[in-house]
Scaffold this motif. Sequence first.
Motif, short mmCIF file in Angstrom:
data_model
loop_
_atom_site.label_atom_id
_atom_site.label_comp_id
_atom_site.label_asym_id
_atom_site.label_seq_id
_atom_site.Cartn_x
_atom_site.Cartn_y
_atom_site.Cartn_z
N PHE A 59 0.82 -1.22 0.04
CA PHE A 59 0.06 -0.11 -0.19
C PHE A 59 0.97 1.31 0.00
N ALA A 60 2.10 1.24 0.75
CA ALA A 60 2.84 2.30 0.80
C ALA A 60 3.36 2.65 -0.53
N ARG A 61 3.84 1.34 -0.89
CA ARG A 61 4.30 1.40 -2.48
C ARG A 61 3.74 2.14 -3.28
N ARG A 62 2.25 1.74 -3.55
CA ARG A 62 1.23 2.39 -4.32
C ARG A 62 1.20 3.82 -4.19
N ALA A 63 1.14 4.08 -2.86
CA ALA A 63 0.90 5.39 -2.42
C ALA A 63 1.92 6.46 -3.08
N GLU A 64 3.12 5.80 -2.70
CA GLU A 64 4.32 6.43 -3.17
C GLU A 64 4.26 6.85 -4.63
N LEU A 65 4.09 5.65 -5.46
CA LEU A 65 4.14 5.83 -6.98
C LEU A 65 2.70 6.88 -7.32
N THR A 66 1.57 6.85 -6.75
CA THR A 66 0.76 7.77 -7.12
C THR A 66 1.20 9.14 -6.74
N ALA A 67 1.79 9.37 -5.59
CA ALA A 67 2.46 10.68 -5.25
C ALA A 67 3.34 11.26 -6.17
N ASN A 68 4.28 10.14 -6.67
CA ASN A 68 5.19 10.57 -7.72
C ASN A 68 4.40 11.19 -9.02
N VAL A 69 3.48 10.25 -9.37
CA VAL A 69 2.71 10.70 -10.83
C VAL A 69 1.96 12.16 -10.53
N GLN A 70 1.50 12.31 -9.21
CA GLN A 70 0.69 13.45 -9.14
C GLN A 70 1.79 14.71 -9.02
N ASP B 283 4.41 5.20 -14.62
CA ASP B 283 3.60 5.22 -13.68
C ASP B 283 4.24 5.62 -12.14
N GLY B 284 5.06 6.48 -12.09
CA GLY B 284 5.60 7.06 -10.90
C GLY B 284 6.85 6.41 -10.61
N ASP B 285 7.24 5.45 -11.25
CA ASP B 285 8.54 4.53 -10.95
C ASP B 285 9.90 5.38 -11.33
N LEU B 286 10.36 6.21 -10.28
CA LEU B 286 11.58 6.94 -10.53
C LEU B 286 12.85 6.21 -11.21
#
Length: 603
Positions: A83-94, A359-362
């Motif tokens: 969940f934290a990983r998905r949230a981080e990716l979503t935040a990166n995209v935003q 998808d937010g993967d830096l």
Amino acid sequence: MRPTPSPLGIAPPADSQGLGLASVLSTAGVPGGRQAQLLDSLAVRLEEQIDLLSSRVPSKQSSAQVGRVRTELQQLREEFLEFARRAELTANVQRAEIRIAQFSEQIDREFGRYRETRRMAAAMAHGRLSPEAALDEDVMTGAPRYWLAAATVALSAWAADDRALRDRATEEAVSRSADRSSLYFALVLRRRGRQAAALRWLASYLRCLDLSALGHDFPVVLDAVYRGAFGVGGIELLHGAFGQWRETLRGDKEAQSRLIHAWQQECESVRALSLSTEFPNLSAVSPQWPALDGVLSSARAKRVVIDTYAVPRGSVPASSGRLDAVLDEVLERLVSEYTAEELPLLRALDVNRSVVEHDGDLNAAARLPVADHAGAPPQRLETILAAVALNPAALDVSSGVQQLALTTCLEWFEEARDRFEREYRTAVPAEVQVKLELTRPPQPAASTIPDWTGSFTSPQAELEHALSEHWDRHGHELMASSARRLKALLVLLAVLVVAILFVFGWAAGVIALAAASVVGTVTSVTVRRRCGSVRELLSRSKEKSIRQLRAAAAELTDWWTEFRAAESAAGGARPSVEPLTLPVHRPSPAERPATAAETWYAP
């Protein structure tokens, strides 16, 4: 309905309604980092309570409950990390989307006029837009630092015969970027058939170049001019420019060093790896072979370089339709290139778009190469001249331009060649020695034949005599050593027989004497046979080493013959390196500094 208590006696929150812990924390507005800390703290407390429960209730049921709780706790941890990983990716995209909007808005606000100017200039250059469409001084003032805006207005004013605006816009464009503006005017005027005006702007372009930062299209333009794109006048301008550049390079020691280094590297690149297969005996017995190998390889490499670049003078090819396409490509790149002010924003925009695409993967976005809006980096004049002279095919330029570059760099080419010659000539060994590792005979010989070293400065007969004496002397010592060992063995047997005679009497003495005689005889025969084998081996090894010495001497003679041939051939080719003679550049009336009014002609 009351919530079912957990095996630990801890009931879930009443408002969770069956949601996971991560969802509960997220709903409560707890930040991601704080969620991780709360989860770790809870996990520690649960582990402590599980251990306490296990120690207090040591039953099979409690053990099963403890194992189930441990499994659920591990699953809960994994779910939260995901969940934290998905949230981080979503935040990166935003965040990337926000930056994309910000950078796009900044580019539109600060450089929107640039984009419109590029579109208009490209359309005008290719005849898709009437020049009068850009006849607006606001285009120039709206982009106060962009050369193309002023150049577009100047071109429109020229087409509309507005001389006042044309002169103002021309001077402004030249002040912003003299070389780009001059090349742009030269290419557009040539395309419209205004050869005299295009020639004046070509002269301005060649005169205003920054020789420390030349663009990727510089050799392409030179080749097109040489091939007649601007007529005979353009070729004369090109010859004069090369002459002027040669004078400029004569005053730049660092540029000369770079040219000399480039030529030396070219000589080194064509050297053979080794000539040991051509001189197998000399390479095997001479300690000086590495030096001899490098010297002859270098002499031959110099000859190859001279043959490669001593090209005959060629005629100037006529202009063809291909030139129009080449210069149109240059014009297209010229009017579409971005300014240095835009590049950081464009790179940042591409980086954030890549984050959104992944998808937010830096990490994945960082591995994707970002588009290079700046194109090839600028290069110095001497770097381009060396590349044109040494590898014209890589730059797609003709042999004529290569000849001009060779002539311009000729004196530094000769300096590099002279240095190259001095280096390998000083490496010629003053004395070439021969070192033979001689054959070691087998047992019973305990001693060996030492290696033999001689010098090819001595006559061949003396070398062979010295080698033969070396074999004879040490071979005699080897045989003498074998005889001494046999004599010592016989003395030992005699002493042993006498000792037995005194201790055990005559009967035992006779028996010992008989045994000693048999042993001595057998040993003597065996040693003599082995000595004969050793003597034969020594004789064969001696003949083999003498033949190897003769072969190495013959190959050394061949080496000197090859070296002198390479030296004489390279020396005789020296005058043919210079294919053309360039005059010192003296500006003609067509090249003298002109005002805007003098440079333009009527449309």
